[in-house]
Design an enzyme around this catalytic site. Structure first.
Site, mmCIF file in Angstrom:
data_model
loop_
_atom_site.group_PDB
_atom_site.id
_atom_site.type_symbol
_atom_site.label_atom_id
_atom_site.label_comp_id
_atom_site.label_asym_id
_atom_site.label_seq_id
_atom_site.Cartn_x
_atom_site.Cartn_y
_atom_site.Cartn_z
ATOM 1 N N CYS A 112 -2.086 -10.227 -1.139
ATOM 2 C CA CYS A 112 -2.994 -10.454 0.032
ATOM 3 C C CYS A 112 -3.704 -11.802 -0.323
ATOM 4 O O CYS A 112 -3.673 -12.269 -1.281
ATOM 5 C CB CYS A 112 -3.886 -9.235 0.015
ATOM 6 N N CYS A 150 -9.507 -6.340 -1.228
ATOM 7 C CA CYS A 150 -10.662 -5.546 -0.880
ATOM 8 C C CYS A 150 -10.946 -4.495 -1.635
ATOM 9 O O CYS A 150 -9.966 -3.799 -2.343
ATOM 10 C CB CYS A 150 -10.374 -4.794 0.532
ATOM 11 N N ARG A 191 6.713 8.183 7.491
ATOM 12 C CA ARG A 191 5.987 9.251 7.508
ATOM 13 C C ARG A 191 6.268 10.019 8.746
ATOM 14 O O ARG A 191 6.218 11.396 9.077
ATOM 15 C CB ARG A 191 4.662 9.035 7.218
ATOM 16 N N TYR A 192 6.224 9.236 9.888
ATOM 17 C CA TYR A 192 6.482 9.766 11.210
ATOM 18 C C TYR A 192 7.903 9.623 11.595
ATOM 19 O O TYR A 192 8.353 8.588 11.254
ATOM 20 C CB TYR A 192 5.278 8.754 12.135
ATOM 21 N N ARG A 241 8.534 5.919 13.702
ATOM 22 C CA ARG A 241 8.463 4.488 12.926
ATOM 23 C C ARG A 241 8.326 4.453 11.554
ATOM 24 O O ARG A 241 8.223 5.646 10.702
ATOM 25 C CB ARG A 241 7.016 4.202 13.298
ATOM 26 N N CYS A 265 -9.483 -0.863 -1.293
ATOM 27 C CA CYS A 265 -8.021 -0.982 -0.724
ATOM 28 C C CYS A 265 -7.523 0.349 -1.163
ATOM 29 O O CYS A 265 -7.568 0.687 -2.462
ATOM 30 C CB CYS A 265 -7.592 -1.997 -1.286
ATOM 31 N N LYS A 283 -2.191 10.781 9.902
ATOM 32 C CA LYS A 283 -3.500 10.562 10.467
ATOM 33 C C LYS A 283 -3.830 11.788 11.187
ATOM 34 O O LYS A 283 -3.077 11.997 11.839
ATOM 35 C CB LYS A 283 -3.601 9.169 11.176
ATOM 36 N N ASP A 336 -10.553 5.919 2.365
ATOM 37 C CA ASP A 336 -9.508 6.803 1.580
ATOM 38 C C ASP A 336 -9.814 7.108 0.126
ATOM 39 O O ASP A 336 -10.783 6.347 -0.352
ATOM 40 C CB ASP A 336 -8.358 6.199 1.693
ATOM 41 N N ASP A 358 -6.849 9.524 6.965
ATOM 42 C CA ASP A 358 -5.530 9.664 6.640
ATOM 43 C C ASP A 358 -5.521 10.934 5.550
ATOM 44 O O ASP A 358 -6.169 10.691 4.689
ATOM 45 C CB ASP A 358 -5.230 8.567 5.691
ATOM 46 N N ARG A 367 -4.465 0.795 -1.291
ATOM 47 C CA ARG A 367 -3.277 0.651 -1.950
ATOM 48 C C ARG A 367 -3.403 -0.438 -3.348
ATOM 49 O O ARG A 367 -2.574 -1.199 -3.639
ATOM 50 C CB ARG A 367 -2.155 -0.190 -1.195
#
Length: 346
Positions: free
Chosen positions: A101, A105, A88-89, A92, A108, A315, A271, A308, A110
């Protein structure tokens, strides 16, 4: 005690009432469930608003989807040139070697990709292609290893991955994003810590925690093991209604990070993931909380409040502003709400 993964196990552990079984089964049929013994032990079943339960125990409201919610709320797919990579950037990339995981959560972003029904782990060929993508682009300075949670991988697999990243000359920084030191601290063994370090590279570990109670004695020991080996530690938090959306709870969390040698990094606005509206706050509420931290807590305790931007636009800082243009310069607001002209007059 084992990790709790089914409604029956949650009921058996007395974390939820038996009459909620059908509700929980409907949620678990769609979204992954896992609560480690460490997190289960923190939940007070007698408290309907327990902040740990709100993070991990399924809730029927997760099946209530709003029109503005999305399976990919931050646009990972739009920026995924090869499997396992999000670019995205410019300088990085995210590398997602797996989509599992230690805990799942309820908020989440994702949640459609992780868990037993999610995207799984990268195959050997897919991982090789992801690493080849990184190696072929000299502008990539940092690789953020995420998922899923990369620290559920064995030390052997982590070490192999870090060696391969370490062999790419233009990659100077490797950053791991994880909840494991807090939710499953026994995994943070000396062997795992050694596996994270690559010769000649800077390795950072970003720890995700949302409430001060997550810093159990075992978690503090695990975090100290990382810090004592010279790994710089950053803290990430999601602003969650009923978990950390009051000044006292958020201040206690940020101080817990700093007391454990973890620098608060981001406070994420929730999100627009499906079924998470009951856990999201407003941006105005988040800005008010950030104002409450400013000046009243050490500068070490101040995260950056970010959103985001939906659609994969990255972000954006959304914290409160303290500067306004004035006729004679700028008007600066101090942490008490006082206003001052800068530069001051004669």
């Amino acid at each position: 005690m084992k990790t709790l993964r089914t409604p029956a196990e949650l009921i058996g552990a007395r974390l939820v009432a038996p009459d909620r079984r059908s509700e929980l089964e409907a949620v678990a049929a769609r979204y992954a469930v896992a609560i480690t013994p460490e997190m289960a032990a923190l939940i007070d079943p007698a408290d309907p608003d327990d902040p740990i339960a709100r993070q991990f125990v399924p809730d029927g409201r997760e099946l209530e989807r709003r029109p503005d919610e999305s399976e990919d709320p931050i646009g990972d797919a739009a920026h995924s040139p090869v499997e396992g990579i999000v670019h995205r950037y410019p300088d990085r990339v995210l590398l997602k070697p797996l989509h599992a995981c230690a805990v799942y959560c309820r908020f989440c972003f994702r949640r459609e990709m992780v868990g037993p029904k999610g995207l799984g782990a990268l195959s050997s060929d897919a991982l090789a292609a992801a690493l080849a993508y990184i190696a072929s682009r000299p502008e990539i300075w940092e690789v953020i290893v995420t998922g899923g949670d990369p620290l559920i991988l064995s030390p052997r697999r982590l070490s192999a991955l870090v060696r391969r990243l370490g062999a790419i000359a233009h990659v100077k920084v490797i950053r791991f994003h994880t909840r494991v030191p807090l939710v499953d601290p026994a995994r943070i063994t000396p062997a795992l810590v050694r596996a994270l370090k690559a010769k000649g590279k800077a390795t950072y570990v970003a720890l995700h925690a949302n409430h001060a109670r997550e810093f159990t004695p075992a978690a503090r020991t695990a975090i100290a093991r990382l810090a004592d080996c010279g790994l710089p530690l950053l803290g990430q938090t999601v602003l969650l209604r009923g978990v950390n959306d009051d000044a006292e709870a958020l201040a206690a969390l940020m101080r817990s990070f700093v007391e454990n040698r973890v620098k608060p990094y981001y406070l994420h606005h929730g999100d627009l993931a499906p079924g998470t509206a009951h856990l999201r706050t407003t941006i105005a509420a988040g800005q008010a909380l950030m104002r409450g931290l400013r000046g009243r807590l050490s500068g070490l305790c101040q995260p950056e409040y970010v959103l985001d931007v939906p659609g994969g636009h990255g972000k954006a800082p959304i914290g409160p502003g303290y500067v306004r243009q004035a006729a004679s310069g700028c008007e600066i607001e101090d942490y008490r709400g006082g206003r001052h002209i800068y530069p001051p007059g004669p």
